[in-house]
Design an enzyme around this catalytic site. Sequence first.
Site, short mmCIF file in Angstrom:
data_model
loop_
_atom_site.label_atom_id
_atom_site.label_comp_id
_atom_site.label_asym_id
_atom_site.label_seq_id
_atom_site.Cartn_x
_atom_site.Cartn_y
_atom_site.Cartn_z
N CYS A 65 54.34 -6.30 -16.87
CA CYS A 65 54.86 -5.72 -15.62
C CYS A 65 56.32 -6.13 -15.42
CB CYS A 65 54.01 -6.19 -14.44
SG CYS A 65 54.56 -5.46 -12.88
N CYS A 69 56.83 -11.26 -9.70
CA CYS A 69 56.00 -12.01 -8.74
C CYS A 69 55.68 -13.38 -9.35
CB CYS A 69 54.72 -11.25 -8.44
SG CYS A 69 55.03 -9.53 -7.96
N CYS A 72 52.20 -14.41 -10.84
CA CYS A 72 51.43 -13.44 -11.63
C CYS A 72 51.58 -13.64 -13.14
CB CYS A 72 51.84 -12.02 -11.27
SG CYS A 72 50.85 -10.80 -12.12
N CYS A 109 37.63 -1.54 -7.45
CA CYS A 109 39.09 -1.51 -7.35
C CYS A 109 39.69 -1.52 -8.76
CB CYS A 109 39.59 -2.74 -6.60
SG CYS A 109 38.67 -3.07 -5.10
N CYS A 141 39.17 1.92 -4.74
CA CYS A 141 40.47 1.38 -4.35
C CYS A 141 41.35 1.30 -5.60
CB CYS A 141 40.28 0.00 -3.74
SG CYS A 141 41.82 -0.80 -3.22
N CYS A 201 44.55 -1.48 2.24
CA CYS A 201 44.10 -2.83 1.88
C CYS A 201 45.38 -3.66 1.72
CB CYS A 201 43.31 -2.79 0.57
SG CYS A 201 42.85 -4.43 -0.01
N ARG A 273 38.70 -10.20 3.30
CA ARG A 273 38.12 -10.49 1.98
C ARG A 273 38.61 -11.83 1.45
NH1 ARG A 273 35.98 -5.41 0.82
NH2 ARG A 273 37.15 -3.71 1.77
S1 SF4 Z 1 51.49 -8.94 -8.98
FE1 SF4 Z 1 51.82 -8.93 -11.21
S2 SF4 Z 1 51.15 -6.89 -11.85
FE2 SF4 Z 1 51.46 -6.80 -9.63
S3 SF4 Z 1 53.57 -6.13 -9.34
FE3 SF4 Z 1 53.65 -8.39 -9.34
S4 SF4 Z 1 54.05 -8.93 -11.51
FE4 SF4 Z 1 53.36 -6.79 -11.48
#
Ligand code: SF4
Length: 329
Positions: A65, A69, A72, A109, A141, A201, A273
């Site tokens: 991705c 984040c 993540c 989901c 979802c 959500c 949740r």
């Molecule tokens: S949480 Fe992970 S998968 Fe979702 S947008 Fe952020 S980096 Fe990408």
Amino acid sequence: MISLGTERAPLNTDLRHDWSRDEIRHIYWLPVPELIFQAQLAHRAFHRPEQVQLCRLLSIKTGGCPEDCAYCSQSAHYEAGVGREPLMNIADVLAAARSAKNEGATRFCMGAAWRQVADGNDFDRVLEMVRGVAALHLEVCCTLGMLTASQAQRLKEAGLTAYNHNLDTSPEFYGRIITTRSYEDRLRTIAHVRHAGITVCCGGIVGMGESDEDRIGLLEQLSGLDPHPESVPINMLVRNEGTPLASAEELDPLVLVRAIATARILMPASRVRLAAGRRSLSQEAVTLCFLAGANSIFTGQKLLTTPNPGAEEDQRMLETLGLKAVELA
Ligand code: SF4
């Protein structure tokens, strides 16, 4: 009116969207027994207290991705040991949905590690997945990153029940966690989802190094959405190796309990949740989360890419606590 002190006023079941930061702070810091009592009152005004909805969350496109984040393991910015896998094929996703249904889930989901949805073959396949899961009479979802208004409309037409897009934390702390998209970007996607008639959500994560004031700020943002998100996932950080938050300080589970109870009081009609991070919680802590008003969990060995209790383990836990999984309508 909710009692904010030790005196207890009759519960007014009107939904409010104008909770002030001071009011939220006052609720958040109530003595824990009083906080849980107030959360129980709110919970019981809108929900059956013995019922818990089981959800399954499947990663349909994993890793690589472009977002950053900090929590993540799927971000391409970090070496977290999660490989890249292309979008799953439709038959495999529908097989997973059938298996989730057989194990008691009523909501399925699908998560894709994308910055945003791109029109084209992959999105068409996701739409087909949504149609297939909806045909199983499960709530459907998706969480696919940012959406345009027309993409939200197409998801609605395919039968999507809900779209997940978390605010994660307070606006003030957000920049410490994500730099590749803004809080406003997130709010825009949520607005597109709402406008398309899809339920929202939207929740956050605790344990990322944020302060109590940041958790209160997140709850202010969520409870200020009008309507409230129908679904409010509260996650405990999973400290994934290789991510910037791998060595975040462990959070006292009572902080999670406070966040859940406050969410329950502010947004009493929503489903709150207890999402990621259950593996790090004792059964007693999970029980307190239910007492605080959580009425849904995610079952299955994996929550996207992180470990999670399996369906059988959760079945035993629900039996021990005398709770019942919500059944298909
Ligand atoms: S949480 Fe992970 S998968 Fe979702 S947008 Fe952020 S980096 Fe990408």
